[in-house]
Design a protein around this motif. Structure first.
Motif, PDB file in Angstrom:
ATOM      1  N   GLU A  24      40.095  34.168  44.878  1.00 32.81           N
ATOM      2  CA  GLU A  24      39.482  32.978  44.299  1.00 32.81           C
ATOM      3  C   GLU A  24      40.411  31.770  44.270  1.00 32.81           C
ATOM      4  OE1 GLU A  24      36.630  36.063  43.268  1.00 32.81           O
ATOM      5  OE2 GLU A  24      38.790  35.956  43.423  1.00 32.81           O
ATOM      6  N   GLY A 108      35.593  43.846  42.847  1.00 33.67           N
ATOM      7  CA  GLY A 108      36.233  43.015  41.839  1.00 33.67           C
ATOM      8  C   GLY A 108      37.403  43.687  41.143  1.00 33.67           C
ATOM      9  N   ARG A 111      41.876  40.568  42.750  1.00 37.10           N
ATOM     10  CA  ARG A 111      41.495  39.182  43.018  1.00 37.10           C
ATOM     11  C   ARG A 111      41.596  38.843  44.499  1.00 37.10           C
ATOM     12  NH1 ARG A 111      45.211  37.329  38.023  1.00 37.10           N
ATOM     13  NH2 ARG A 111      46.263  39.216  38.779  1.00 37.10           N
ATOM     14  N   THR A 161      39.602  40.881  35.820  1.00 37.93           N
ATOM     15  CA  THR A 161      38.161  40.772  35.570  1.00 37.93           C
ATOM     16  C   THR A 161      37.752  39.395  35.068  1.00 37.93           C
ATOM     17  OG1 THR A 161      38.484  41.774  33.368  1.00 37.93           O
ATOM     18  CG2 THR A 161      37.862  43.242  35.182  1.00 37.93           C
ATOM     19  N   GLU A 162      38.680  38.679  34.444  1.00 39.54           N
ATOM     20  CA  GLU A 162      38.365  37.304  34.034  1.00 39.54           C
ATOM     21  C   GLU A 162      38.032  36.446  35.249  1.00 39.54           C
ATOM     22  OE1 GLU A 162      41.624  35.767  31.833  1.00 39.54           O
ATOM     23  OE2 GLU A 162      41.226  36.974  30.033  1.00 39.54           O
ATOM     24  N   THR A 164      37.190  37.902  38.487  1.00 42.66           N
ATOM     25  CA  THR A 164      36.229  38.531  39.416  1.00 42.66           C
ATOM     26  C   THR A 164      34.872  38.879  38.800  1.00 42.66           C
ATOM     27  OG1 THR A 164      37.038  40.781  38.950  1.00 42.66           O
ATOM     28  CG2 THR A 164      38.163  39.539  40.686  1.00 42.66           C
ATOM     29  N   ALA A 165      34.717  38.690  37.492  1.00 44.05           N
ATOM     30  CA  ALA A 165      33.463  39.070  36.845  1.00 44.05           C
ATOM     31  C   ALA A 165      32.259  38.351  37.445  1.00 44.05           C
ATOM     32  CB  ALA A 165      33.539  38.806  35.344  1.00 44.05           C
ATOM     33  N   SER A 166      32.470  37.125  37.923  1.00 45.11           N
ATOM     34  CA  SER A 166      31.363  36.342  38.483  1.00 45.11           C
ATOM     35  C   SER A 166      31.207  36.542  39.996  1.00 45.11           C
ATOM     36  CB  SER A 166      31.582  34.853  38.202  1.00 45.11           C
ATOM     37  OG  SER A 166      32.806  34.402  38.772  1.00 45.11           O
ATOM     38  N   ARG A 167      32.056  37.370  40.581  1.00 44.96           N
ATOM     39  CA  ARG A 167      31.990  37.595  42.028  1.00 44.96           C
ATOM     40  C   ARG A 167      30.718  38.372  42.383  1.00 44.96           C
ATOM     41  NH1 ARG A 167      37.049  40.573  44.511  1.00 44.96           N
ATOM     42  NH2 ARG A 167      37.995  38.539  44.059  1.00 44.96           N
ATOM     43  N   ILE A 168      30.062  37.959  43.455  1.00 41.09           N
ATOM     44  CA  ILE A 168      28.846  38.636  43.906  1.00 41.09           C
ATOM     45  C   ILE A 168      29.228  39.895  44.680  1.00 41.09           C
ATOM     46  CG2 ILE A 168      26.784  38.464  45.348  1.00 41.09           C
ATOM     47  CD1 ILE A 168      26.801  35.451  44.826  1.00 41.09           C
ATOM     48  N   GLU A 178      32.391  45.834  34.185  1.00 41.57           N
ATOM     49  CA  GLU A 178      32.731  46.073  32.777  1.00 41.57           C
ATOM     50  C   GLU A 178      33.473  47.395  32.611  1.00 41.57           C
ATOM     51  OE1 GLU A 178      30.525  46.517  28.429  1.00 41.57           O
ATOM     52  OE2 GLU A 178      29.452  45.615  30.114  1.00 41.57           O
TER      53      GLU A 178
END
Length: 208
Positions: A24, A108, A111, A161-162, A164-168, A178
């Motif tokens: 990212e 995810g 990164r 995870t902060e 990659t949490a929004s990664r598709i 989670e």
């Protein structure tokens, strides 16, 4: 084994486009490719038109850099892809996508592919409940990939995870960020692989 440990931005500049080798972070406006849109080195700004062979070679180098694979293993992947039924170029990309380090990245758990490879190397990844520390391990349909239980609380994964949490997650995978785990639902189809690679050029190169 030899591995490139220099600037990843130089690799992107050499190929003339973002390869997202830093995950990212490559979305940053301060990307080196945008600031210096020419190859690194003393003759980087010299204008020259690539030959057919040059285009094919650059595409192969780009694929190797994106997936973090050296020449020997990459050639082995190609030979296996060529023996398989179907389209050789697509077979090659599927093999690269099914590498454990790439799957961990897609889910995810890292990164970047480099970080995902490091997570695998550090014995933090389980496949079907068993520890696997080989980044090139080929996952199969139905495999469950997850971070081992006592490592899930590491600060490292909170930071990961902060980001990659929004990664598709691709359709051929089922992700559960989670719980730091995921499942391989199917073999990826070509239209489900979003990597910017013209695999036909690689096939033409190795077919010479």
């Amino acid at each position: 084994m030899a591995r490139y440990i220099g600037s990843k931005c130089k690799q992107c500049r050499r190929e003339g486009k973002k390869l997202f080798l830093k995950g990212e972070r490559c979305y940053s406006a301060a990307c080196a490719v945008e600031k210096r849109p020419y190859a690194p080195g003393q003759h980087g700004q010299a204008k020259s038109k690539l030959s057919e062979y040059g285009l094919q070679l650059r595409e192969k180098q780009k694929a190797k850099r994106i997936y973090g694979v050296l020449e020997g293993p990459f050639r082995t992947y190609f030979k296996k892809a060529d023996r398989q039924a179907g389209i050789t170029g697509e077979n090659l990309l599927v093999q690269l996508e099914l590498r454990l380090d790439n799957v961990a990245y897609r889910l995810g758990l890292g990164r970047s592919r480099t970080e995902a490879r490091q997570v695998v190397r550090h014995n933090l990844v389980l496949v079907n409940g068993k520890r696997v520390n080989i980044p090139s391990y080929q996952v199969r349909v139905g495999d469950v990939i997850e971070i081992k239980e006592d490592a899930k609380s590491f600060e490292r994964f909170k930071l990961i995870t902060e980001v990659t949490a929004s990664r598709i997650v691709p359709e051929w995978l089922e992700g559960d960020i989670e719980n730091l785990r995921g499942t391989v639902k199917a073999i990826p189809a070509r239209d489900q692989i979003d990597t910017d690679i013209e695999e036909t050029l690689i096939v033409e190169l190795y077919s010479k």
